[in-house]
Design an enzyme around this catalytic site. Structure first.
Site, PDB file in Angstrom:
ATOM      1  N   HIS A   1     -59.511  16.822   2.404  1.00 28.59           N
ATOM      2  CA  HIS A   1     -58.472  17.715   2.943  1.00 28.59           C
ATOM      3  C   HIS A   1     -58.997  19.156   3.021  1.00 28.59           C
ATOM      4  O   HIS A   1     -58.753  19.867   4.002  1.00 28.59           O
ATOM      5  CB  HIS A   1     -57.236  17.732   2.029  1.00 28.59           C
TER       6      HIS A   1
ATOM      7  N   LYS B   1     -44.889   7.236   1.555  1.00 29.35           N
ATOM      8  CA  LYS B   1     -45.927   6.594   0.730  1.00 29.35           C
ATOM      9  C   LYS B   1     -45.592   6.548  -0.758  1.00 29.35           C
ATOM     10  O   LYS B   1     -46.426   6.177  -1.547  1.00 29.35           O
ATOM     11  CB  LYS B   1     -47.243   7.344   0.922  1.00 29.35           C
TER      12      LYS B   1
ATOM     13  N   ARG C   1     -60.959  10.291   9.548  1.00 29.41           N
ATOM     14  CA  ARG C   1     -62.115   9.914   8.734  1.00 29.41           C
ATOM     15  C   ARG C   1     -62.905   8.799   9.384  1.00 29.41           C
ATOM     16  O   ARG C   1     -64.087   8.909   9.630  1.00 29.41           O
ATOM     17  CB  ARG C   1     -61.650   9.429   7.354  1.00 29.41           C
TER      18      ARG C   1
ATOM     19  N   SER D   1     -57.027   9.772  -1.053  1.00 27.76           N
ATOM     20  CA  SER D   1     -56.201  10.097  -2.226  1.00 27.76           C
ATOM     21  C   SER D   1     -55.831   8.810  -2.963  1.00 27.76           C
ATOM     22  O   SER D   1     -55.835   8.760  -4.185  1.00 27.76           O
ATOM     23  CB  SER D   1     -54.916  10.804  -1.793  1.00 27.76           C
TER      24      SER D   1
HETATM   25  P1  ADP Z   1     -50.349  11.377   5.276  1.00 28.12           P
HETATM   26  O1  ADP Z   1     -49.473  10.632   4.312  1.00 28.12           O
HETATM   27  O2  ADP Z   1     -49.567  12.277   6.194  1.00 28.12           O
HETATM   28  O3  ADP Z   1     -51.343  10.536   6.001  1.00 28.12           O
HETATM   29  P2  ADP Z   1     -52.586  12.386   3.693  1.00 28.12           P
HETATM   30  O4  ADP Z   1     -52.576  13.436   2.620  1.00 28.12           O
HETATM   31  O5  ADP Z   1     -53.007  11.016   3.297  1.00 28.12           O
HETATM   32  O6  ADP Z   1     -51.143  12.417   4.327  1.00 28.12           O
HETATM   33  O7  ADP Z   1     -53.502  12.866   4.893  1.00 28.12           O
HETATM   34  C1  ADP Z   1     -53.203  14.030   5.612  1.00 28.12           C
HETATM   35  C2  ADP Z   1     -54.204  14.150   6.743  1.00 28.12           C
HETATM   36  O8  ADP Z   1     -55.490  14.409   6.190  1.00 28.12           O
HETATM   37  C3  ADP Z   1     -54.364  12.878   7.595  1.00 28.12           C
HETATM   38  O9  ADP Z   1     -54.602  13.245   8.926  1.00 28.12           O
HETATM   39  C4  ADP Z   1     -55.578  12.209   6.997  1.00 28.12           C
HETATM   40  O10 ADP Z   1     -56.252  11.421   7.977  1.00 28.12           O
HETATM   41  C5  ADP Z   1     -56.401  13.428   6.616  1.00 28.12           C
HETATM   42  N1  ADP Z   1     -57.323  13.120   5.528  1.00 28.12           N
HETATM   43  C6  ADP Z   1     -57.065  12.524   4.352  1.00 28.12           C
HETATM   44  N2  ADP Z   1     -58.202  12.385   3.623  1.00 28.12           N
HETATM   45  C7  ADP Z   1     -59.187  12.901   4.380  1.00 28.12           C
HETATM   46  C8  ADP Z   1     -60.604  13.033   4.226  1.00 28.12           C
HETATM   47  N3  ADP Z   1     -61.254  12.557   3.164  1.00 28.12           N
HETATM   48  N4  ADP Z   1     -61.298  13.623   5.212  1.00 28.12           N
HETATM   49  C9  ADP Z   1     -60.661  14.066   6.308  1.00 28.12           C
HETATM   50  N5  ADP Z   1     -59.356  13.957   6.551  1.00 28.12           N
HETATM   51  C10 ADP Z   1     -58.619  13.393   5.605  1.00 28.12           C
END
Ligand code: ADP
Length: 161
Positions: free
Chosen positions: A18, A42, A91, A129
């Site tokens: 992130h 989630k 990703r 995460s």
């Molecule tokens: P959501 O529940 O909205 O998917 P996340 O916190 O899981 O929330 O992810 C938020 C955004 O960040 C999403 O677009 C996800 O693809 C991106 N994201 C999560 N982890 C990574 C990572 N390791 N590298 C790049 N982008 C990421």
């Protein structure tokens, strides 16, 4: 004109992946609003205020970012803030289907809001995460995935449970 973007997500918890996306977004936009979803489907481990606090902590020292939580639809939140760009991270191909559906649904709901995708450094592109929570729960060293302060908080959270 100040170009702003919203980076919405669960951030349960924020990871180096992130953070990489936030840094890239800051190269393009004057201000990035990291928006922590309050009603994430989630079922997050961490409360909204814990997640907001962690994002603030992990981005301490970053200029031009605002961290806050939001309720409801991200496009409604974007309208309320008068911001026309949503940033998301991509990703792997596995992210693509969900992100594609979400971007097109949001476009139907709000044709004036554009979603853009940024790719993280390959060294962060496998971090999730969800998996790091499982690893932390099982006692793994997660220092490669999250900043030290987040690792400490997560470990403390699992101890309390
Ligand atoms: P959501 O529940 O909205 O998917 P996340 O916190 O899981 O929330 O992810 C938020 C955004 O960040 C999403 O677009 C996800 O693809 C991106 N994201 C999560 N982890 C990574 C990572 N390791 N590298 C790049 N982008 C990421």
């Amino acid at each position: 004109m100040c170009q702003k973007a919203i980076y919405p997500g669960s951030f349960d918890p924020i990871t180096y992946g992130h953070i990489d996306i936030i840094k890239r977004a800051l190269k393009i936009f004057d201000e990035v609003i990291v928006a922590v979803a309050n009603n994430s489907s989630k079922r997050p481990l961490l409360s909204t205020s814990e997640r907001v606090k962690m994002v603030k902590q992990a981005t301490k020292g970053f200029d031009r970012i605002v961290v806050e939580s939001f309720d409801g639809l991200v496009v409604e939140y974007a309208h309320k803030k008068r911001i026309g760009v949503i940033v998301r991270g991509l990703r792997m191909i596995s992210d693509f289907e969900y992100e594609f559906q979400m971007a097109l649904t949001n476009r139907k709901l709000a044709p004036d809001v554009e979603t853009i995708y940024l790719m993280p450094s390959e060294s962060y592109s496998y971090i999730s995460s969800k998996l790091l929570k499982e690893a932390a729960f099982l006692g793994a060293d997660i220092s490669n995935f999250v900043p030290k302060s987040i690792e400490k908080k997560l470990k403390a959270k699992f101890k309390k449970k």
